[in-house]
Design a protein around this motif. Structure first.
Motif, short mmCIF file in Angstrom:
data_model
loop_
_atom_site.label_atom_id
_atom_site.label_comp_id
_atom_site.label_asym_id
_atom_site.label_seq_id
_atom_site.Cartn_x
_atom_site.Cartn_y
_atom_site.Cartn_z
N LYS A 258 0.88 -1.18 0.00
CA LYS A 258 0.00 0.00 0.00
C LYS A 258 0.91 1.23 0.00
O LYS A 258 1.90 1.29 0.74
N ALA A 259 0.60 2.19 -0.84
CA ALA A 259 1.40 3.42 -0.96
C ALA A 259 2.81 3.08 -1.46
O ALA A 259 2.97 2.38 -2.44
N GLU A 278 -2.99 5.98 -1.98
CA GLU A 278 -4.25 5.36 -1.58
C GLU A 278 -4.47 3.99 -2.22
O GLU A 278 -5.50 3.37 -2.01
N GLN A 279 -3.50 3.53 -3.00
CA GLN A 279 -3.68 2.28 -3.73
C GLN A 279 -2.51 1.33 -3.44
O GLN A 279 -1.53 1.70 -2.82
N THR A 280 -2.65 0.10 -3.90
CA THR A 280 -1.60 -0.90 -3.74
C THR A 280 -0.72 -0.91 -4.98
O THR A 280 -1.22 -1.06 -6.11
N ASN A 281 0.58 -0.73 -4.79
CA ASN A 281 1.53 -0.62 -5.88
C ASN A 281 2.56 -1.74 -5.81
O ASN A 281 2.78 -2.34 -4.74
N TYR A 292 23.07 -0.68 -16.41
CA TYR A 292 22.08 0.27 -15.90
C TYR A 292 21.28 -0.36 -14.76
O TYR A 292 20.92 -1.54 -14.82
N ALA A 293 21.02 0.45 -13.76
CA ALA A 293 20.15 0.04 -12.66
C ALA A 293 18.82 0.76 -12.82
O ALA A 293 18.77 1.97 -13.06
N VAL A 294 17.73 0.00 -12.70
CA VAL A 294 16.39 0.56 -12.81
C VAL A 294 15.62 0.22 -11.55
O VAL A 294 15.65 -0.93 -11.07
N ILE A 295 14.96 1.22 -10.97
CA ILE A 295 14.04 0.96 -9.87
C ILE A 295 12.75 1.72 -10.19
O ILE A 295 12.79 2.87 -10.65
N GLY A 296 11.62 1.02 -10.03
CA GLY A 296 10.37 1.63 -10.45
C GLY A 296 9.18 1.16 -9.66
O GLY A 296 9.28 0.33 -8.76
N VAL A 297 8.05 1.72 -10.01
CA VAL A 297 6.80 1.39 -9.34
C VAL A 297 5.72 1.17 -10.40
O VAL A 297 5.61 1.94 -11.37
N LEU A 298 4.96 0.10 -10.23
CA LEU A 298 3.89 -0.26 -11.14
C LEU A 298 2.56 -0.12 -10.40
O LEU A 298 2.35 -0.76 -9.37
N SER A 299 1.69 0.74 -10.89
CA SER A 299 0.39 0.96 -10.25
C SER A 299 -0.64 -0.03 -10.79
O SER A 299 -0.41 -0.68 -11.81
N PRO A 300 -1.77 -0.16 -10.12
CA PRO A 300 -2.79 -1.12 -10.57
C PRO A 300 -3.34 -0.77 -11.96
O PRO A 300 -3.35 0.39 -12.37
#
Length: 552
Positions: A258-259, A278-281, A292-300
């Motif tokens: 969450k968040a 407010e959502q689960t990511n 290369y290093a990648v860090i990310g977030v995927l939303s619903p």
């Protein structure tokens, strides 16, 4: 424990820690990099997969139908420039990525007109990417990323906000407006997608946002100024967690929470993607070709019905590690100002330092004032330490008698010593308590002076124009060594071994050498602390003499 050794022990402990940390970095065990998994495996886990051809490392899916050709952008250049009062950006219309971000209020060097580049393209690639994948997501097209339309290739803030819409539309009737909203005086940017479904069926899109950076870089940290450069993230259960480039090489991050947020850190600056809280990511990382290093977030995923328009938004931060601003954006984002395990001491010290600076408008003077406050608050402990040491010295003849009496019988010797301490009301540990308290306070203040961007290029007086770097003429380290020597002479010692006496005599010289590379602000703190200790020692000795307690 002798008082004159207190600060020396603190210093030696700190230097030993820094030496160990530096050795681990250069010669410690390195993680084994596993063979990369197949792209199909990545996609099946619900995490974006990436191509390895430069800017094409964007989400893709075999199930996504080929998109119709995209109209050419209205601007003549693919790169548009955005200038606010804090940022000078370059946005690539291919995908709408931020490929360059200069911090206008932070020069790369003191006195320079060249701003510090946080995000950049070229050999030191460090970019902020975002887009929409999913069945109808424009970034998931097999033909490549979307090329957005822009009304101009240059935007400049003239009011309190600046809104830049980038538009894209396919031949099936699905249109997307990617909007960057900038606010005056701030480094956080609202990045929103307005998805309008003009097709005859529901459209599924899924927002993603990621930071990509080369893993090979010139490390400007050293043994005396160790700094972290790498990734970090936050979950509902863990407010702040570093995830180094070595860890990204070793294992891919997979966290559903969450968040949350993801970021890339360097000494005084941070970039971060903050999705809807407010959502689960899903937080993820990826190692691309060990380069290369990648860090990310995927939303619903979001379903947009025919004729419906839906807006999806996230926040991109690109700027200094300003704790107050970061705390307002997301939970735990202020912890990117990494004070380590002593953050619970460092944060109040920083708050006090900031308050003192607001009164005097000089960070050097604020350091002097906070030293006076800390030493003043600990005066009663220092007094107990000195008196305990004096009583211990006065017991030296009686202790020698016990040694002569009991010889090698350690049990009887120990019992006799404890009885002597009880009768004379002496605590043998009374001299250690102030040291145990000073150690974490010193280390906490060390990290405050190391991590706080407010001290970057902060002027003090005369030749000291940057409290975050070493004294260019080494005046403060020399004065600090002299003050340590005076402390050593002022406080009598019970050391009788000639070799130990010589070591103690040369200790201020050795510590002065270490101080040559310490930040001027930290050396200033140590110098002022020594001067205050000298004054306090004189006061305590005078009080002891009046009460008949010998300090000799």
């Amino acid at each position: 424990m002798e008082s004159q050794r207190s600060f020396l022990i603190i210093g030696l402990a700190l230097v030993s820690f820094l030496l160990w940390q530096s050795w681990q970095k250069d010669y410690g065990p390195q993680p084994v990099v596993p063979v990369e998994q197949q792209q199909t495996q990545e996609t099946s886990q619900g995490v974006p997969s990436f191509n390895d051809n430069g800017s094409e490392d964007v989400p893709s899916s075999d199930s996504v139908p080929a998109a119709q050709p995209v109209a050419a952008a209205q601007s003549s250049n693919r790169i548009i420039e955005v200038k606010t009062d804090t940022l000078d950006l370059r946005i690539d219309l291919l995908g709408g990525d931020v490929v360059s971000a200069d911090l206008l209020k932070f020069p790369v060097e003191q006195g320079s007109d060249i701003p510090y580049s946080l995000l950049r393209s070229g050999n030191g690639l460090y970019v902020a990417q975002s887009g929409l994948i999913g069945a109808q997501g424009p970034d998931a097209s097999s033909s490549g990323r979307p090329v957005y339309n822009a009304q101009s290739d240059y935007y400049e803030m003239t009011g309190d906000t600046l809104v830049i819409p980038l538009t894209w539309k396919n031949n099936q009737g699905l249109s997307v407006t990617k909007t960057f909203t900038f606010t005056k005086g701030q480094y956080d940017v609202n990045v929103s997608y307005s998805v309008e479904n003009g097709t005859g069926s529901a459209a599924t899109v899924q927002p993603y946002a990621q930071l990509k950076q080369v893993m090979e870089f010139e490390d400007d940290s050293n043994m005396f100024m160790p700094t972290y450069r790498g990734a970090a993230y936050s979950t509902e259960d863990d407010r702040y967690q570093k995830y180094s480039f070595d860890e990204i090489e070793d294992d891919n991050l997979r966290e559903t929470t969450k968040a949350g947020w993801v970021g890339m850190l360097e000494h005084y600056f941070v970039s971060a993607w903050v999705p809807s809280q407010e959502q689960t990511n899903t937080l993820y990382s990826r190692n691309l070709k060990n380069q290369y290093a990648v860090i990310g977030v995927l939303s619903p995923s979001e379903s947009v019905a025919p004729g419906e328009t839906k807006t999806l938004a996230s926040t991109l931060y690109m700027g200094p590690k300003d704790q107050e601003s970061l705390a307002k954006i997301a939970r735990g984002l202020d912890l990117t100002v990494d004070y380590g395990i002593l953050f619970w001491i460092s944060q109040p010290l920083f708050a006090l330092l900031t308050f003192l600076h607001s009164l005097v408008n000089n960070w050097g003077v604020a350091i002097i004032l906070i030293t006076i406050v800390v030493k003043g608050a600990m005066y009663w402990l220092t007094k107990k330490q000195y008196e305990s040491m004096a009583r211990m010295r006065n017991l030296a003849p009686k202790m020698q008698q016990l040694k002569d009496r009991f010889g090698d019988d350690r049990q009887k010797m120990s019992q006799a010593m404890m009885e002597l301490y009880r009768k004379e009301k002496v605590n043998p540990m009374g001299g250690c308590l102030p040291l145990l308290l000073q150690m974490p306070i010193f280390l906490a203040l060390y990290w405050v002076l190391m991590e706080s961007v407010e001290l970057r290029h902060a002027d003090f007086v005369l030749w000291i124009t940057d409290l975050s770097t070493k004294d260019p003429y080494f005046v403060l380290p020399i004065l600090t060594g002299a003050s340590m020597y005076l402390l050593q002479k002022l406080q009598p010692t019970t050391i009788t071994d000639p070799m130990q006496q010589k070591i103690m005599q040369w200790m201020p010289v050795a510590m002065s050498v270490f101080f040559l590379w310490f930040p001027a602000g930290l050396v200033l703190y140590w110098l002022v602390s020594n001067v205050i200790t000298l004054v306090q020692a004189k006061m305590i000795y005078a009080s002891m003499e009046k009460r008949g307690i010998s300090s000799k």
